[in-house]
Write a protein that holds these residues in place. Structure first.
Motif, PDB file in Angstrom:
ATOM      1  N   UNK A 158     -10.466 -50.054 -10.329  1.00  0.00           N
ATOM      2  CA  UNK A 158     -10.865 -50.665 -11.601  1.00  0.00           C
ATOM      3  C   UNK A 158      -9.931 -51.809 -11.970  1.00  0.00           C
ATOM      4  N   UNK A 159      -8.645 -51.613 -11.750  1.00  0.00           N
ATOM      5  CA  UNK A 159      -7.661 -52.648 -12.063  1.00  0.00           C
ATOM      6  C   UNK A 159      -7.865 -53.880 -11.183  1.00  0.00           C
ATOM      7  N   UNK A 160      -8.084 -53.665  -9.897  1.00  0.00           N
ATOM      8  CA  UNK A 160      -8.322 -54.779  -8.982  1.00  0.00           C
ATOM      9  C   UNK A 160      -9.613 -55.504  -9.287  1.00  0.00           C
ATOM     10  N   UNK A 161     -10.661 -54.755  -9.556  1.00  0.00           N
ATOM     11  CA  UNK A 161     -11.972 -55.350  -9.835  1.00  0.00           C
ATOM     12  C   UNK A 161     -11.918 -56.225 -11.080  1.00  0.00           C
ATOM     13  N   UNK A 162     -11.196 -55.767 -12.092  1.00  0.00           N
ATOM     14  CA  UNK A 162     -11.077 -56.530 -13.339  1.00  0.00           C
ATOM     15  C   UNK A 162     -10.427 -57.892 -13.089  1.00  0.00           C
ATOM     16  N   UNK A 168     -10.688 -54.406  -3.481  1.00  0.00           N
ATOM     17  CA  UNK A 168     -10.077 -53.158  -3.948  1.00  0.00           C
ATOM     18  C   UNK A 168     -10.975 -51.954  -3.705  1.00  0.00           C
ATOM     19  N   UNK A 169     -12.248 -52.193  -3.395  1.00  0.00           N
ATOM     20  CA  UNK A 169     -13.169 -51.091  -3.136  1.00  0.00           C
ATOM     21  C   UNK A 169     -12.977 -50.502  -1.748  1.00  0.00           C
ATOM     22  N   UNK A 170     -12.399 -51.261  -0.817  1.00  0.00           N
ATOM     23  CA  UNK A 170     -12.392 -50.858   0.588  1.00  0.00           C
ATOM     24  C   UNK A 170     -11.725 -49.507   0.854  1.00  0.00           C
ATOM     25  N   UNK A 171     -10.555 -49.210   0.264  1.00  0.00           N
ATOM     26  CA  UNK A 171      -9.957 -47.892   0.508  1.00  0.00           C
ATOM     27  C   UNK A 171     -10.843 -46.744   0.026  1.00  0.00           C
TER      28      UNK A 171
END
Length: 238
Positions: A158-162, A168-171
């Motif tokens: 969520x932090x990366x997406x913002x 950030x979804x890959x992991x």
């Protein structure tokens, strides 16, 4: 389709801040289900600063969908869950004084402890889920505890997406694939909201359930406040 379980802790926080029974937690739980939510989540903490232990008992007859109780499996919590027998218990390694859940289990270090706890719940037919980060070693160890599911701790996503970082979804995608291969169901929660939930769902294979509370309640206040302000103005003008 992934199911939506609504965490109603923030409703309890608002109620407790004033005393009395406004907003009515049980009515909110009923209404949320009537509006289409497929589950109710609560996370009682030892200090009962939002959900009270009595709330957990009272909700038992109200929740006709899936009832998910989250928490650290201290004796008081375990006794509560074993007495209520909800659909699902989600084990979260919260310290007593943390403001909100901020880490998943170290399932390598605590594997034997989790096995013990999970076996107690499974004897009573309660589905078990472990709150966890995306590290593959932790997910592999989680599969050895006997848990039915994991709940991916999604704050990093969520932090990366913002910030515009869709990588950030890959992991999380990788973790979901591994969990599914190991026979674990996949839940997710923490900081998921209207802005990121669709992207998350589209990139997480076999996502069974999301648990959303803080964002959903905050968004509900904002998206509904214009209507309520206008209702008050209408009453005052008539």
């Amino acid at each position: 389709m992934a199911k939506l379980s609504v965490n109603i802790n923030k409703i309890a926080t608002l109620r407790n801040s004033r005393g009395g029974n406004v907003p009515n937690l049980l009515k909110v739980a009923q209404d949320v289900q009537d509006f289409g939510a497929e589950g109710i989540t609560i996370h009682p903490r030892p200090d009962e600063r939002h959900i009270r232990y009595q709330d957990a008992y009272d909700l038992k007859s109200i929740v006709a969908t899936e009832y998910n109780i989250e928490g650290n499996p201290i004796k008081q919590f375990m006794d509560l869950v074993l007495a209520i027998k909800p659909t699902q218990v989600t084990l979260v390694p919260d310290g007593e004084n943390v403001l909100t859940s901020n880490a998943g289990w170290d399932t390598v270090k605590h594997q034997s402890y989790l096995q013990e706890v999970i076996s107690e719940f499974k004897k009573e037919g309660i589905r078990t889920s472990i709150f966890i980060d995306t590290d593959s070693k932790l997910i592999e160890a989680a599969a050895k505890t006997g848990a039915d599911r994991i709940e991916l701790y999604t704050e990093d996503f969520a932090s990366g997406f913002e910030k515009g970082n869709t990588e950030a979804i890959k992991p999380y995608t990788k973790a979901a694939v591994l969990a599914h291969d190991l026979g674990l169901g996949i839940n997710a929660g923490h900081d998921l909201n209207l802005e990121n939930i669709q992207f998350f769902k589209q990139n997480i294979p076999n996502l069974a359930e999301v648990s959303i509370g803080h964002a959903l309640i905050s968004e509900s206040i904002y998206l509904g406040i214009q209507n309520v302000v206008n209702m008050y103005l209408h009453k005052l003008q008539s």
